[in-house]
Each structure stands twice: as structure tokens, then as C-alpha cells.
Motif scaffolding. Structure first.
Motif, short mmCIF file in Angstrom:
data_model
loop_
_atom_site.label_atom_id
_atom_site.label_comp_id
_atom_site.label_asym_id
_atom_site.label_seq_id
_atom_site.Cartn_x
_atom_site.Cartn_y
_atom_site.Cartn_z
N TYR A 196 0.81 -1.22 0.00
CA TYR A 196 0.00 0.00 0.00
C TYR A 196 0.85 1.27 0.00
N GLY A 197 2.17 1.13 -0.20
CA GLY A 197 2.99 2.29 -0.53
C GLY A 197 3.68 2.98 0.63
N ASP A 198 3.56 2.45 1.85
CA ASP A 198 4.21 3.14 2.98
C ASP A 198 5.73 3.25 2.78
N SER A 199 6.31 2.22 2.15
CA SER A 199 7.76 2.28 1.94
C SER A 199 8.13 3.37 0.94
N GLY A 203 7.06 2.48 -7.37
CA GLY A 203 6.65 1.20 -6.81
C GLY A 203 6.09 0.29 -7.88
N VAL A 204 6.18 -1.01 -7.65
CA VAL A 204 5.59 -2.01 -8.55
C VAL A 204 4.73 -2.92 -7.69
N GLU A 205 3.46 -3.08 -8.10
CA GLU A 205 2.53 -3.90 -7.30
C GLU A 205 1.52 -4.48 -8.28
N PRO A 206 1.19 -5.79 -8.16
CA PRO A 206 0.41 -6.42 -9.24
C PRO A 206 -1.06 -6.01 -9.33
N VAL A 266 -2.93 3.38 -3.81
CA VAL A 266 -1.61 3.95 -3.52
C VAL A 266 -1.48 5.32 -4.19
N ARG A 267 -2.00 5.44 -5.43
CA ARG A 267 -1.92 6.76 -6.11
C ARG A 267 -2.64 7.82 -5.30
N ALA A 268 -3.79 7.46 -4.74
CA ALA A 268 -4.53 8.43 -3.91
C ALA A 268 -3.71 8.80 -2.67
N ARG A 269 -3.06 7.80 -2.08
CA ARG A 269 -2.24 8.09 -0.88
C ARG A 269 -1.07 9.00 -1.25
N ILE A 270 -0.41 8.70 -2.39
CA ILE A 270 0.74 9.52 -2.81
C ILE A 270 0.30 10.98 -2.98
N ALA A 271 -0.89 11.17 -3.60
CA ALA A 271 -1.40 12.53 -3.78
C ALA A 271 -1.66 13.18 -2.42
N GLY A 272 -2.25 12.41 -1.50
CA GLY A 272 -2.54 12.93 -0.15
C GLY A 272 -1.28 13.31 0.61
#
Ligand code: SAM
Length: 258
Positions: A66-69, A84-87, A95-101
Motif C-alpha cells: 500500500y505504498g508506505d515504503s 513502486g511495482v505492485e500487481p 496507492v496513487r490516492a495516498r501519494i497525492a494525499g
């Protein structure tokens, strides 16, 4: 495999990293803590330190969950850029929404793919480091993924991963194979450190370090992980049983592409 030296307790600054919205899913490094978020963060920090991440780096993070790293590499290690790479495409959307946040869209992104199918230079043409926190045991196969890294990375690129290994060269019996299947670990990945080390050296990777951290990761998870949800409980029970029989270990792996 070399043994890990005793480590100081977790840096208190880590205890709240990413909380309260942290969504780590790794097994954690439980040295000096019984808090899941702190342990999960600490395991990622060990991988980041093993990769010697720093401000000049363009990082590919395979199986970033979920992108915490992704956030950690930027905020704690100051890296220039992370992909990041995630299947699962739905996880990637989240994760994109979290990155924006987090306000990190200019430095952090994610692509939907299985790790084994996407060479690092296709993810980021200027890649200088690859990291993988607690996931390579899922890849089909782990060795195919390492082979791809060795063939594709530019000279000088660093790779660090934390990974489940067999404790020795015993052939995995039916019980272990069953548990592995239930945990999404292909039978081909049930190898010990000596097999992995030989394969990585054959692929031309250098400055190889494999450090055993099974006590702080696997025993820590089995002892401290919250017993919430079936998956957590089954994982804790399985790890306890396999460790009691001396069957599995956990490694911090670092290598350089020369
Ligand atoms: C134990 S979780 C660790 C996630 C994350 N690295 C963390 O520290 O929270 C394992 C991750 O591996 C991912 N995964 C499983 N198979 C994969 C594959 N073939 N390629 C890429 N990621 C994969 C899962 O979706 C999951 O996010």
C-alpha cells in the motif's frame, strides 16, 4: 549466512512514522518493540539501510504493497525519486490516492505489474537502487526475478531485499509445502541461503551480504503480532510451528551490480 549483531532499540522517531494511516503488511522487525507499525517500519528501514539509499537515488520498490515504503524512502532517506511495482491495479489506485494525499506526486509513482515481468530499467530508466521488503518469496520465481535484475541493472546499482528462506538444505516435506502454498510461496522458492548465494554469484552480483534476522522478524511476529484477522493468526501459528522445528529463517540480502 552471517548472524545479525544486536541492534539498539527502535528509534522513537520511527514509532509514529506513517501512523495513524499506515498500511504496512510486512512481517516486521520486532527488536525493542511490540507495536506492529513500528516493527513494520523498522523492517523497511533495514532494507533501505542495506541498499544505502540516499539523496541521489532513483529507486524501484518491487511489491510495495500500500505504498508506505515509497513515502519512507523519500521522507527518511531523502531519495530523489521512487517508483513502486505492485500487481493489483486496485491496490495501485489506492496507492496513487495516498501519494497525492502525502503531496509526493512529483517524486513518487506506482505501476501495476508482477515483479518478475518488469525489468527495473523499464520502470525507471535512471534506476540506481532496487528494494523489496518482505515479498520476493512470492515471485515466480524469486531466482528469475534476481536474474532479471542482474541482467538489466546498470553497473553500480544496489539491490536490497528482506526475504524468507529455508534454514538449511533439508528437502521441504509435505507439511511445509502445504503451508508455503497457503502463504502464496511457490515450491521453487523453498531454498536456503547457500543456494541463493551461489545463484546470485553466478549471475555476477557482487559484494553479496546475507544476514540472518529470523529471530527479530519471524520469532518477533509469532510472539507480538496482533491476533486480528484469520490471515494474521494463521501466519503467526505457521511461523511458530516452522521455527520450533528449525525449518525456516529470514534474511536481509544486499548485492551490487558491478
Ligand atoms: C507481505 S506483503 C509486503 C508489502 C510491502 N512491501 C510492505 O512492506 O508492507 C507482500 C506484497 O507482495 C505483493 N506481491 C505478491 N506477488 C507479487 C508479484 N509477483 N509481484 C509483485 N508483487 C507481488 C503482494 O501484493 C503484497 O503487496
Amino acid at each position: 549466512m552471517s548472524r545479525s549483531h544486536p541492534r539498539p532499540p527502535v528509534d522513537p522517531a520511527l514509532l509514529n512514522h506513517g501512523a495513524p494511516d499506515a498500511l504496512w503488511t510486512n512481517l516486521g522487525d520486532w527488536t525493542g518493540t511490540s507495536d506492529y507499525t513500528a516493527a513494520a517500519t523498522a523492517l523497511a528501514v533495514r532494507v533501505g539501510e542495506a541498499a544505502s539509499l540516499g539523496p541521489g537515488d532513483s529507486v524501484v520498490d518491487y511489491a510495495c504493497g500500500y505504498g508506505d515504503s515509497l513515502r519512507l524512502w523519500v521522507e527518511r532517506f531523502g531519495v530523489r525519486r521512487v517508483v513502486g511495482v505492485e500487481p493489483d491495479p486496485q491496490v495501485c489506485e489506492r496507492v496513487r490516492a495516498r501519494i497525492a494525499g502525502w503531496g509526493l506526486r512529483d517524486r513518487v509513482s506506482i505501476v501495476a505489474s508482477r515483479a518478475e515481468l518488469l525489468a527495473p530499467r523499464r520502470v525507471a530508466a535512471d534506476v540506481t537502487a532496487v528494494v523489496c521488503v518482505d515479498a520476493a518469496y512470492h515471485f515466480r520465481t524469486r531466482l528469475a526475478w534476481w536474474q532479471m535484475l542482474a541482467a538489466d541493472l546498470p553497473a553500480g546499482a544496489r539491490v536490497a531485499a528482506s526475504d524468507i528462506l529455508m534454514a538449511d538444505r533439508r528437502r521441504p516435506g509435505p507439511a511445509l509445502r502445504w503451508i508455503a502454498r497457503a502463504m502464496g510461496i511457490p515450491a521453487e522458492n523453498l531454498v536456503d541461503a547457500s543456494v541463493l548465494r551461489t545463484a546470485l554469484i553466478e549471475q555476477g552480483l557482487q559484494d553479496l551480504q546475507l544476514t540472518s534476522i529470523g529471530a527479530s522478524v519471524l520469532d518477533g511476529f509469532a510472539t507480538h503480532a496482533p491476533r486480528r484477522g484469520l490471515a494474521m493468526r494463521v501466519t503467526g501459528y505457521s511461523l511458530r510451528a516452522l521455527r520450533a522445528r528449525g525449518m525456516i529463517d529470514y534474511a536481509l540480502i544486499r548485492a551490487i551490480r558491478r
